[in-house]
Design a protein around this motif. Structure first.
Motif, PDB file in Angstrom:
ATOM      1  N   MET A 253     -11.486  13.666  -1.335  1.00  0.00           N
ATOM      2  CA  MET A 253     -10.679  12.325  -1.102  1.00  0.00           C
ATOM      3  C   MET A 253      -9.579  12.628  -2.146  1.00  0.00           C
ATOM      4  O   MET A 253      -9.657  12.796  -3.202  1.00  0.00           O
ATOM      5  CB  MET A 253     -11.246  11.154  -1.305  1.00  0.00           C
ATOM      6  N   ALA A 254      -8.355  12.431  -1.420  1.00  0.00           N
ATOM      7  CA  ALA A 254      -7.225  12.688  -2.294  1.00  0.00           C
ATOM      8  C   ALA A 254      -6.908  11.521  -3.348  1.00  0.00           C
ATOM      9  O   ALA A 254      -7.123  10.321  -3.247  1.00  0.00           O
ATOM     10  CB  ALA A 254      -5.646  12.539  -1.217  1.00  0.00           C
ATOM     11  N   PHE A 255      -6.472  12.196  -4.564  1.00  0.00           N
ATOM     12  CA  PHE A 255      -6.198  11.422  -5.725  1.00  0.00           C
ATOM     13  C   PHE A 255      -5.474  10.076  -5.288  1.00  0.00           C
ATOM     14  O   PHE A 255      -5.753   8.894  -5.667  1.00  0.00           O
ATOM     15  CB  PHE A 255      -5.759  11.903  -6.970  1.00  0.00           C
ATOM     16  N   PRO A 256      -4.154  10.093  -4.876  1.00  0.00           N
ATOM     17  CA  PRO A 256      -3.320   9.238  -4.506  1.00  0.00           C
ATOM     18  C   PRO A 256      -3.983   8.005  -3.508  1.00  0.00           C
ATOM     19  O   PRO A 256      -3.602   6.845  -3.651  1.00  0.00           O
ATOM     20  CB  PRO A 256      -2.041   9.837  -3.702  1.00  0.00           C
ATOM     21  N   ARG A 257      -4.765   8.448  -2.609  1.00  0.00           N
ATOM     22  CA  ARG A 257      -5.507   7.669  -1.950  1.00  0.00           C
ATOM     23  C   ARG A 257      -6.615   6.609  -2.767  1.00  0.00           C
ATOM     24  O   ARG A 257      -6.199   5.440  -2.485  1.00  0.00           O
ATOM     25  CB  ARG A 257      -6.138   8.103  -0.878  1.00  0.00           C
ATOM     26  N   LEU A 258      -7.175   7.027  -3.443  1.00  0.00           N
ATOM     27  CA  LEU A 258      -8.051   6.516  -4.250  1.00  0.00           C
ATOM     28  C   LEU A 258      -7.346   5.414  -5.197  1.00  0.00           C
ATOM     29  O   LEU A 258      -7.632   4.322  -5.393  1.00  0.00           O
ATOM     30  CB  LEU A 258      -9.153   7.198  -5.075  1.00  0.00           C
ATOM     31  N   GLN A 259      -6.257   6.128  -5.774  1.00  0.00           N
ATOM     32  CA  GLN A 259      -5.298   5.307  -6.825  1.00  0.00           C
ATOM     33  C   GLN A 259      -4.659   4.272  -5.995  1.00  0.00           C
ATOM     34  O   GLN A 259      -4.929   2.940  -6.630  1.00  0.00           O
ATOM     35  CB  GLN A 259      -4.453   6.126  -7.395  1.00  0.00           C
ATOM     36  N   LYS A 260      -4.077   4.365  -5.021  1.00  0.00           N
ATOM     37  CA  LYS A 260      -3.587   3.316  -4.091  1.00  0.00           C
ATOM     38  C   LYS A 260      -4.772   2.236  -3.677  1.00  0.00           C
ATOM     39  O   LYS A 260      -4.407   0.904  -4.027  1.00  0.00           O
ATOM     40  CB  LYS A 260      -2.938   3.802  -2.926  1.00  0.00           C
ATOM     41  N   MET A 261      -5.906   2.470  -3.390  1.00  0.00           N
ATOM     42  CA  MET A 261      -7.021   1.627  -2.753  1.00  0.00           C
ATOM     43  C   MET A 261      -7.482   0.877  -3.945  1.00  0.00           C
ATOM     44  O   MET A 261      -7.563  -0.221  -3.778  1.00  0.00           O
ATOM     45  CB  MET A 261      -8.011   2.364  -2.017  1.00  0.00           C
ATOM     46  N   PHE A 262      -7.650   1.472  -5.114  1.00  0.00           N
ATOM     47  CA  PHE A 262      -8.415   0.582  -6.092  1.00  0.00           C
ATOM     48  C   PHE A 262      -7.141   0.055  -6.816  1.00  0.00           C
ATOM     49  O   PHE A 262      -7.592  -1.165  -7.351  1.00  0.00           O
ATOM     50  CB  PHE A 262      -9.015   1.496  -7.181  1.00  0.00           C
ATOM     51  N   GLY A 263      -5.947   0.541  -7.039  1.00  0.00           N
ATOM     52  CA  GLY A 263      -4.950  -0.281  -7.572  1.00  0.00           C
ATOM     53  C   GLY A 263      -4.558  -1.432  -6.909  1.00  0.00           C
ATOM     54  O   GLY A 263      -4.388  -2.664  -7.377  1.00  0.00           O
ATOM     55  N   ALA A 264      -4.693  -1.454  -5.450  1.00  0.00           N
ATOM     56  CA  ALA A 264      -4.364  -2.678  -4.661  1.00  0.00           C
ATOM     57  C   ALA A 264      -5.381  -3.858  -4.875  1.00  0.00           C
ATOM     58  O   ALA A 264      -5.130  -4.912  -4.555  1.00  0.00           O
ATOM     59  CB  ALA A 264      -4.054  -2.182  -3.233  1.00  0.00           C
ATOM     60  N   ALA A 265      -6.499  -3.237  -5.125  1.00  0.00           N
ATOM     61  CA  ALA A 265      -7.708  -4.324  -5.190  1.00  0.00           C
ATOM     62  C   ALA A 265      -7.661  -5.029  -6.732  1.00  0.00           C
ATOM     63  O   ALA A 265      -8.538  -6.122  -6.696  1.00  0.00           O
ATOM     64  CB  ALA A 265      -8.945  -3.571  -5.073  1.00  0.00           C
TER      65      ALA A 265
END
Length: 266
Positions: A253-265
């Motif tokens: 999974m792309a790092f930016p995708r995970l960063q965005k997902m968990f950052g938004a949470a």
């Protein structure tokens, strides 16, 4: 929001309930569109470097609280045999599960004793009855699942398994579960032998359509997602050590995708 009621209503149709093993995987699976989550005792134990059964009850309840706090979805917990062997301890398990914010939980008839791995029939039923009484005493809905462990514990006795599930149903269990069944016709037989929703542990040979046709309502994964993740780590490690390459990273999974997902949470 009565998550117990929402969870109960899901059992009107066949659905998949995946099993995260930590906060990150709970948030990730919730983001994919699943309607509920369930803990995995084995998966969490493996993530802690322990064998299945190696996590104490209080630590498991703490883990449940973390997963409940990580998502708005109903969470059901695999609480193994609960706080102890007695019916009173089974009831205490339900109260602890409710206090953790869970929408439901399961307890099993596996004793943890290698000499006598399955509780004697009447004792197993008494434990279920006590758990049901505790669940009915709660102020909101709570989905209690009773598990018959024969097929996971070296006792592939279908007749005794059905006898236990029928007795658990009569005692008031909301959902019935016999993990370790790998034959779709056995699933069909179990589902036709009871009137309450049946949970089935997924296997590679099952399909959602076939399980629905057989009468199953809830399909869980147990530790399979954890095992899959560990398997991918093993595969990546073998590639690095044996081939000196890093091609596995293309499937990550792309790092930016995970960063965005968990950052938004946050």
């Amino acid at each position: 929001m009565d998550k117990g009621r929402i969870f109960r209503e899901l059992h009107a149709n066949t659905f998949v309930i995946p099993n995260p093993w930590d906060v990150g995987t709970a948030k990730l699976l919730a983001s994919f569109g699943f309607k509920a989550l369930a803990t995995t005792s084995a998966g969490y134990a493996f993530s802690r470097g322990l064998a299945d059964g190696g996590v104490g009850f209080e630590e498991m309840i703490h883990h449940c609280r973390e997963l409940v706090a990580a998502t708005d979805l109903p969470v059901s917990a695999d609480l193994e045999k609960g706080k102890g062997d007695s019916p009173e301890r089974a009831a205490e398990t339900i109260f602890a599960a409710d206090a953790a914010g869970l929408a439901g939980c399961s307890i099993e008839d596996f004793s943890g004793d290698d000499g006598k791995p399955i509780y004697e029939f009447s004792h197993a039923v008494e434990r279920v009855a006590a758990a049901v009484e505790a669940a009915r005493a709660l102020k909101h809905d709570f989905v209690f699942t009773a598990r018959a462990e024969n097929f996971l514990r070296g006792r592939p006795d279908l007749d005794d398994t059905i006898r236990r599930l029928q007795a658990f149903e009569k005692a008031g269990a909301d959902v019935l579960y016999a993990p370790g069944i790998t034959d779709i016709e056995m699933v069909r037989t179990i589902c036709s032998s009871v009137s309450k929703p049946v949970n089935v542990l997924a296997t590679p040979d099952f399909t959602l359509a076939a399980l629905a046709d057989a009468g199953a309502k809830r399909i869980s994964l147990g530790s399979k997602l954890t095992n899959y993740a560990f398997g991918m780590l093993e595969k990546a490690s073998q590639e690095m050590l044996q081939q000196g390459t890093f091609g596995f990273a293309r499937e990550a999974m792309a790092f930016p995708r995970l960063q965005k997902m968990f950052g938004a949470a946050e």
